[in-house]
Write an enzyme that holds these catalytic residues in place. Sequence first.
Site, PDB file in Angstrom:
ATOM      1  N   TYR B 142       0.893  -1.535  -0.051  1.00 25.89           N
ATOM      2  CA  TYR B 142       0.117  -0.066  -0.066  1.00 25.89           C
ATOM      3  C   TYR B 142       0.621   1.068   0.034  1.00 25.89           C
ATOM      4  O   TYR B 142       0.744   2.352  -0.479  1.00 25.89           O
ATOM      5  CB  TYR B 142      -1.016   0.359   1.423  1.00 25.89           C
ATOM      6  CG  TYR B 142      -2.398  -1.109   0.573  1.00 25.89           C
ATOM      7  CD1 TYR B 142      -2.128  -1.786  -0.628  1.00 25.89           C
ATOM      8  CD2 TYR B 142      -3.283  -0.815   1.937  1.00 25.89           C
ATOM      9  CE1 TYR B 142      -3.571  -2.826  -0.005  1.00 25.89           C
ATOM     10  CE2 TYR B 142      -4.059  -2.193   2.214  1.00 25.89           C
ATOM     11  CZ  TYR B 142      -4.691  -2.996   1.057  1.00 25.89           C
ATOM     12  OH  TYR B 142      -5.464  -3.878   1.256  1.00 25.89           O
ATOM     13  N   LYS B 189       2.007 -15.113   3.196  1.00 29.28           N
ATOM     14  CA  LYS B 189       2.358 -16.651   1.199  1.00 29.28           C
ATOM     15  C   LYS B 189       4.072 -16.932   1.208  1.00 29.28           C
ATOM     16  O   LYS B 189       4.426 -16.632   0.499  1.00 29.28           O
ATOM     17  CB  LYS B 189       1.785 -15.838   1.021  1.00 29.28           C
ATOM     18  CG  LYS B 189       1.780 -16.365  -0.659  1.00 29.28           C
ATOM     19  CD  LYS B 189      -0.213 -17.394  -0.427  1.00 29.28           C
ATOM     20  CE  LYS B 189       0.173 -18.009  -1.962  1.00 29.28           C
ATOM     21  NZ  LYS B 189      -1.479 -18.900  -2.280  1.00 29.28           N
ATOM     22  N   ASP B 221      -4.517 -17.299   1.647  1.00 31.04           N
ATOM     23  CA  ASP B 221      -5.359 -18.139   1.382  1.00 31.04           C
ATOM     24  C   ASP B 221      -6.542 -19.118   1.728  1.00 31.04           C
ATOM     25  O   ASP B 221      -7.342 -19.196   2.159  1.00 31.04           O
ATOM     26  CB  ASP B 221      -5.521 -18.385  -0.647  1.00 31.04           C
ATOM     27  CG  ASP B 221      -3.402 -19.427  -0.482  1.00 31.04           C
ATOM     28  OD1 ASP B 221      -3.318 -19.211   0.763  1.00 31.04           O
ATOM     29  OD2 ASP B 221      -4.124 -20.100  -0.878  1.00 31.04           O
ATOM     30  N   ASP B 245      -5.849  -6.105   5.800  1.00 32.29           N
ATOM     31  CA  ASP B 245      -6.647  -5.151   5.154  1.00 32.29           C
ATOM     32  C   ASP B 245      -7.835  -6.500   5.201  1.00 32.29           C
ATOM     33  O   ASP B 245      -9.020  -5.775   5.639  1.00 32.29           O
ATOM     34  CB  ASP B 245      -6.240  -5.041   4.029  1.00 32.29           C
ATOM     35  CG  ASP B 245      -7.588  -3.566   3.285  1.00 32.29           C
ATOM     36  OD1 ASP B 245      -8.395  -3.637   4.394  1.00 32.29           O
ATOM     37  OD2 ASP B 245      -7.288  -2.725   2.408  1.00 32.29           O
ATOM     38  N   ASP B 249     -11.120  -7.069   7.726  1.00 33.91           N
ATOM     39  CA  ASP B 249     -12.594  -7.044   7.209  1.00 33.91           C
ATOM     40  C   ASP B 249     -13.580  -8.163   7.088  1.00 33.91           C
ATOM     41  O   ASP B 249     -14.365  -8.228   7.541  1.00 33.91           O
ATOM     42  CB  ASP B 249     -12.037  -6.143   6.152  1.00 33.91           C
ATOM     43  CG  ASP B 249     -11.893  -4.747   6.151  1.00 33.91           C
ATOM     44  OD1 ASP B 249     -12.272  -4.517   7.876  1.00 33.91           O
ATOM     45  OD2 ASP B 249     -11.614  -4.034   5.265  1.00 33.91           O
TER      46      ASP B 249
HETATM   47 MG   LIG Z   1      -4.963 -20.901  -3.557  1.00 35.13          MG
HETATM   48 MG   LIG Z   2      -9.971  -2.409   5.018  1.00 32.57          MG
END
Ligand SMILES: [Mg+2]
Ligand SMILES: [Mg+2]
Lengths: 354, 354
Positions: B142, B189, B221, B245, B249
Amino acid sequence: MNLKIALLGGDGVGPEVLAQAVKCLQSVEVTFNHHFTFSPALVGATAIDQTGNPLPDETLEICKNSNAVLFGAIGDPKYDNDPIAKVRPEQGLLKLRKELGLFSNIRPVRVYPSLIDRSPLKKEIISGVDFTIYRELTGGIYFGEKKLNEKGTVASDLCEYSEKEISRMAHLAFKAAKNRRKKVTLIDKANVLETSRLWRKVVTRIGESYPEIELDFLFVDNAAMQMILNPAQFDVILTNNMFGDIISDEASVITGSIGLLASASVGTDFAMFEPIHGSYPQATGLDIANPIAAILSAAMLIEHHGLNEEAQAIYMAVENAIINNVVTSDLNPDSRFGTDYVGNYIANSIVDTD
Amino acid sequence: MNLKIALLGGDGVGPEVLAQAVKCLQSVEVTFNHHFTFSPALVGATAIDQTGNPLPDETLEICKNSNAVLFGAIGDPKYDNDPIAKVRPEQGLLKLRKELGLFSNIRPVRVYPSLIDRSPLKKEIISGVDFTIYRELTGGIYFGEKKLNEKGTVASDLCEYSEKEISRMAHLAFKAAKNRRKKVTLIDKANVLETSRLWRKVVTRIGESYPEIELDFLFVDNAAMQMILNPAQFDVILTNNMFGDIISDEASVITGSIGLLASASVGTDFAMFEPIHGSYPQATGLDIANPIAAILSAAMLIEHHGLNEEAQAIYMAVENAIINNVVTSDLNPDSRFGTDYVGNYIANSIVDTD
Ligand SMILES: [Mg+2]
Ligand SMILES: [Mg+2]
């Protein structure tokens, strides 16, 4: 129609579930008067064991000479638990995707009314869910330049996207929406990321040539919420590689029936179809693996080649098996039916309703 | 204890919910014999209207001279719907985080047994959920370098992390786990990203100085799935800015009571506490906004300063209100109670149980 289909059963339960998919395709041949040729080939741990290579040249050749690849599953604990193994089964799949130029991963997610109680979500939320995710598969941060400074104290990953990579994905998604509920939702983070802003610009422009399709935008953090609060709002989801990885895995659990999910990986010249479940090695040869995801992968395969009615016949045969509880024990603990029986039952239920 | 608290009510319902939080803090002062000084200051749309600046110098000064900032909410449709607005209310919040060096966002998620039916998830899945997310807030993709080529056809975002940025986050998470169920789950990841591998390396090494804490790893994931399948497995989640983030959420909706969620943003020298809900402008002045998230933010504030028993007294008073159904209409459509009444009720229920 004549179709040459490469059969890559792979590891674990891959070959046995694929055998059921072949039965269904053979049933389609007879019922609808088509001609399919099946060419089996080695891949994964099985291929390493027999040739030393997880993707032998002969396999790649067979795939390139076929109209589509039907894939089982890959992975063997023998290699997973060996930290010094030089070749790994998964490399076969990655190389295959690369060699065939499969830039797009497509995952349909739908709920079967008779299985709705299996969902971790409440019935009223999951009811009616039926969407498809189009995930970019060969670009973005997973494939961008990786750096680590000499001291090993600063690392970086680059996320890069070009207009070309985005536009070919957008066309796939808009075309898919035409045959569905005519809505595309682009998942991005355009309030923060430059690549997302490029996605939004390109997708918006391409959307203008599909005026009948509604185009929506959703930030990825909000999308992760909406997938739980109101997944029925989605029709076609379009997104980049990493957001697609996260969102499609989140989506795969909301119906509670991960064993039923099929997927396609599609490029300009080739396409491959496979269940999203793994090789489930501990079930190998026990006749207990659920063949439905493999059978639905076969349905996606023929649908991809324009055999819509034929694909519908497979979908209806699958629904019929589920409604009549002719399913494996993962869907019904009291089931007496094995992989082979369920495969035969579905293959035999494929009829031309016209 | 003496505490100087900057009060930044902000926009919409921010000031009215913060007023209830102040009542509760005043009740803590009396009950536990502390001394809190409150310094109100302008921020957001309100500050633009009065000074032209969403974060006036005076406000920043007040924050820097306080022990903590209690924040309401920010955002006004007047600016959201004006595409040519040069200053935006949200800039006030971003600048404040930056000026105060708030590198970590902390979000507790817990389910209230009496509100369990509000969850989109089934009762047996959401029952007992009680975890806290530690999200890195000022680094990663970000904030990384953004590029767009001249033709506007290729875009990129750089995700970068340094050992220092990771280690200060790791210490916060391990320390938090000490007072909880002693488990940290790092979400990354690492099978694909270089930055994730650095996170894993640094967090693992720091984990060795917290031998009583169990350290787990989860790919993002898979984490997105586990948040739906089995959220009760989590205790302290540690993750980077973007994964945080998305995952926080996603986590915010699983309990079904987003109006109850508080958060902290913490740096080396300063800390700020705020509800995660927005400014809810259409409810401004109507005495209908739920004050609980603001009250819980106040509890996090004093807990951050070591007043654990006092924070517990607020948590118990909130639970008491929920159990006795003294809540606003978002939690109970039949409720006759407004913001102010609920605030008074909770403030009056704060007792020293020792
Ligand atoms: Mg996957
Ligand atoms: Mg957010």
